[in-house]
Design a protein around this motif. Structure first.
Motif, PDB file in Angstrom:
ATOM      1  N   ILE A 188      -3.745  15.047   7.064  1.00  0.00           N
ATOM      2  CA  ILE A 188      -4.484  15.956   6.192  1.00  0.00           C
ATOM      3  C   ILE A 188      -4.373  17.361   6.780  1.00  0.00           C
ATOM      4  N   ASN A 189      -3.760  18.254   6.011  1.00  0.00           N
ATOM      5  CA  ASN A 189      -3.531  19.597   6.533  1.00  0.00           C
ATOM      6  C   ASN A 189      -4.510  20.638   6.008  1.00  0.00           C
ATOM      7  N   LYS A 190      -5.360  20.240   5.066  1.00  0.00           N
ATOM      8  CA  LYS A 190      -6.349  21.189   4.553  1.00  0.00           C
ATOM      9  C   LYS A 190      -7.533  20.398   3.989  1.00  0.00           C
ATOM     10  N   HIS A 191      -8.722  20.887   4.250  1.00  0.00           N
ATOM     11  CA  HIS A 191      -9.916  20.263   3.662  1.00  0.00           C
ATOM     12  C   HIS A 191     -11.003  21.313   3.486  1.00  0.00           C
ATOM     13  N   PHE A 192     -11.758  21.190   2.425  1.00  0.00           N
ATOM     14  CA  PHE A 192     -12.871  22.101   2.165  1.00  0.00           C
ATOM     15  C   PHE A 192     -13.740  21.497   1.062  1.00  0.00           C
ATOM     16  N   SER A 193     -14.936  22.019   0.921  1.00  0.00           N
ATOM     17  CA  SER A 193     -15.822  21.555  -0.142  1.00  0.00           C
ATOM     18  C   SER A 193     -16.269  22.736  -0.982  1.00  0.00           C
ATOM     19  N   ILE A 194     -16.571  22.466  -2.233  1.00  0.00           N
ATOM     20  CA  ILE A 194     -17.017  23.485  -3.170  1.00  0.00           C
ATOM     21  C   ILE A 194     -18.406  23.102  -3.658  1.00  0.00           C
ATOM     22  N   LYS A 215      -4.582  11.498  10.835  1.00  0.00           N
ATOM     23  CA  LYS A 215      -4.713  12.768  11.535  1.00  0.00           C
ATOM     24  C   LYS A 215      -5.543  13.701  10.666  1.00  0.00           C
ATOM     25  N   PHE A 216      -6.771  13.922  11.117  1.00  0.00           N
ATOM     26  CA  PHE A 216      -7.708  14.722  10.334  1.00  0.00           C
ATOM     27  C   PHE A 216      -8.699  15.366  11.279  1.00  0.00           C
ATOM     28  N   GLU A 217      -8.889  16.663  11.165  1.00  0.00           N
ATOM     29  CA  GLU A 217      -9.728  17.403  12.102  1.00  0.00           C
ATOM     30  C   GLU A 217     -11.141  17.655  11.578  1.00  0.00           C
ATOM     31  N   GLY A 218     -11.458  17.163  10.392  1.00  0.00           N
ATOM     32  CA  GLY A 218     -12.765  17.449   9.808  1.00  0.00           C
ATOM     33  C   GLY A 218     -13.747  16.305   9.966  1.00  0.00           C
ATOM     34  N   ASP A 219     -14.819  16.352   9.193  1.00  0.00           N
ATOM     35  CA  ASP A 219     -15.875  15.353   9.197  1.00  0.00           C
ATOM     36  C   ASP A 219     -15.449  14.190   8.295  1.00  0.00           C
ATOM     37  N   LEU A 220     -14.999  13.098   8.894  1.00  0.00           N
ATOM     38  CA  LEU A 220     -14.483  11.975   8.112  1.00  0.00           C
ATOM     39  C   LEU A 220     -15.584  11.311   7.291  1.00  0.00           C
ATOM     40  N   SER A 221     -16.803  11.327   7.800  1.00  0.00           N
ATOM     41  CA  SER A 221     -17.918  10.771   7.046  1.00  0.00           C
ATOM     42  C   SER A 221     -18.079  11.482   5.704  1.00  0.00           C
ATOM     43  N   MET A 266       0.848  -1.193   0.000  1.00  0.00           N
ATOM     44  CA  MET A 266       0.000   0.000   0.000  1.00  0.00           C
ATOM     45  C   MET A 266       0.878   1.235   0.000  1.00  0.00           C
ATOM     46  N   ASN A 267       0.645   2.124  -0.974  1.00  0.00           N
ATOM     47  CA  ASN A 267       1.399   3.356  -1.079  1.00  0.00           C
ATOM     48  C   ASN A 267       0.484   4.540  -0.816  1.00  0.00           C
ATOM     49  N   ILE A 268       1.040   5.599  -0.247  1.00  0.00           N
ATOM     50  CA  ILE A 268       0.269   6.801   0.051  1.00  0.00           C
ATOM     51  C   ILE A 268       0.981   7.980  -0.583  1.00  0.00           C
ATOM     52  N   ALA A 269       0.197   8.894  -1.147  1.00  0.00           N
ATOM     53  CA  ALA A 269       0.796  10.100  -1.699  1.00  0.00           C
ATOM     54  C   ALA A 269       1.625  10.780  -0.614  1.00  0.00           C
ATOM     55  N   ASN A 270       2.920  10.998  -0.892  1.00  0.00           N
ATOM     56  CA  ASN A 270       3.816  11.414   0.181  1.00  0.00           C
ATOM     57  C   ASN A 270       4.382  12.814   0.001  1.00  0.00           C
ATOM     58  N   VAL A 271       3.687  13.651  -0.720  1.00  0.00           N
ATOM     59  CA  VAL A 271       4.094  15.042  -0.809  1.00  0.00           C
ATOM     60  C   VAL A 271       2.966  15.915  -0.268  1.00  0.00           C
ATOM     61  N   SER A 272       3.339  17.054   0.307  1.00  0.00           N
ATOM     62  CA  SER A 272       2.360  17.860   1.040  1.00  0.00           C
ATOM     63  C   SER A 272       1.282  18.449   0.144  1.00  0.00           C
ATOM     64  N   LYS A 273       1.547  18.537  -1.156  1.00  0.00           N
ATOM     65  CA  LYS A 273       0.551  19.113  -2.062  1.00  0.00           C
ATOM     66  C   LYS A 273      -0.227  18.052  -2.828  1.00  0.00           C
ATOM     67  N   SER A 274      -0.259  16.826  -2.342  1.00  0.00           N
ATOM     68  CA  SER A 274      -1.117  15.811  -2.949  1.00  0.00           C
ATOM     69  C   SER A 274      -2.559  16.121  -2.568  1.00  0.00           C
ATOM     70  N   ILE A 275      -3.431  16.073  -3.568  1.00  0.00           N
ATOM     71  CA  ILE A 275      -4.813  16.510  -3.389  1.00  0.00           C
ATOM     72  C   ILE A 275      -5.765  15.367  -3.706  1.00  0.00           C
TER      73      ILE A 275
END
Length: 350
Positions: free
Chosen positions: A33-39, A329-335, A1-10
């Protein structure tokens, strides 16, 4: 299992009501996760995984990205659609290096599509015996090429780099397989039924031993409830969504009776549940020992107070709403953002 390992992976999860975006990276401790938002997007510009108005969608998403300080990065897109082909197919057993050729040249013999019109990937679910002949059980995922190209062109037009496209059932299963605990309870070794209760549809995925056993897109979602509330109660979409939040103050979905709006919501959910029950029965008939140990709800409708008990009562199976995953590590709504986060994890080549 690999995970995107750069800070700007979206991770970019496309839905008919909104696009959910996370930006993150991997560390030795897990996913951060250092940033999350919805549009928010209009219902008519994106339907059933198809971009209906590229110009308007590009403008809206670009404005949302700019407002949240995102201007570059590698994008892992997550989509869903009724036109995505997801089939379990028994192929003749061949060496691993010959599987791609087998799928490329013989897929049309097993699945009623023109393979040249699709981007096709697969998950090897292992082997089984069929009348004394060993076969490979393959989960085939086929996305129309024009759907792939439209999403990639949208992302490139935003100044971002599209690197991966995934589908929702696979994205969330990767996330929930990442650790041994969900909501601080150990789930390793359990068979999970993952229910993404979203706007246009519901995605139902059965995961056992970190492998997808069954994955289905089921018609029916929040939009059906919104349309009913508009016709019967003269509620706007915003009023309906606000009312969902008020159910908690009323005592929860299961506890409230004789309220016509609550009864309509229950009726709509029961219609979706009846279709889920058909898939559950199919899964049970494949092997005698096949049972689902735990339902995990996620998606916008999963946050309605009392939804876990409602599903648990319907199916007589324990049910939880997704809130946390070990090593994340994520501070938002995981659902809400689980699909987007799962899209950052690469496994099985899908």
């Amino acid at each position: 299992m690999n995970i995107a390992n750069v800070s700007k992976s979206i991770g970019m999860d496309f839905d008919s009501n909104e696009i959910r975006i996370v930006q993150g990276k991997a560390s030795k401790k897990g996913i951060i996760i250092n940033k999350h938002f919805s549009i928010k997007i209009p219902r008519e510009v994106y339907q059933d995984g198809v971009i209906k108005d590229m110009e308007q969608l590009s403008y809206i998403v670009k404005d949302g990205l700019d407002a949240n300080g995102v201007s570059s990065g590698n994008v892992h897109a997550v989509i869903n659609s009724s036109i995505i082909i997801i089939r379990e197919v028994g192929f003749p057993k061949v060496d691993k290096e010959d599987i791609d050729n087998l799928i490329e040249y013989q897929l049309g013999d097993f699945v009623p599509i023109h393979p040249e019109d699709y981007v096709v990937k697969y998950i090897n679910l292992g082997s089984f015996m069929d009348d004394g002949v060993e076969k490979l059980n393959m989960l085939i995922i086929g996305v129309p090429k024009d759907v792939v190209e439209d999403h990639f062109n949208l992302i490139k037009g935003l100044g971002l780099k599209p690197v991966v496209m995934d589908y929702k059932g696979n994205a969330i299963s990767k996330l929930l397989n990442y650790g041994e605990e969900i909501n601080n309870q150990i789930v390793k070794g359990k068979t999970l039924g993952l229910l993404d209760l979203s706007y246009e549809s519901t995605t139902f995925t059965v995961v056992k031993d970190e492998l997808i056993e069954v994955s289905r897109l089921i018609e029916g979602g929040i939009y059906e409830v919104i349309d009913i509330f508009k016709d019967k109660f003269s509620f706007s979409e915003e009023q309906t969504l606000d009312w969902f939040k008020k159910i908690a103050d009323m005592g929860g979905l299961v506890e409230v009776h004789d309220d016509p709006k609550v009864e309509e919501l229950k009726s709509s959910i029961k219609e979706i549940a009846a279709k889920i029950e058909m898939v559950v029965r199919y899964y049970h008939t494949r092997e005698i020992e096949n049972n689902i140990d735990l339902f995990v709800l996620h998606g916008p409708l999963a946050t309605v107070n009392g939804m876990e008990k409602f599903f648990s009562d319907l199916f007589n199976i324990p049910c939880i709403s997704l809130q946390s995953v070990e090593k994340l590590k994520f501070e938002g709504d995981l659902s809400k953002y689980g699909n987007a986060i799962g899209g950052l994890i690469r496994v099985n080549g899908v």
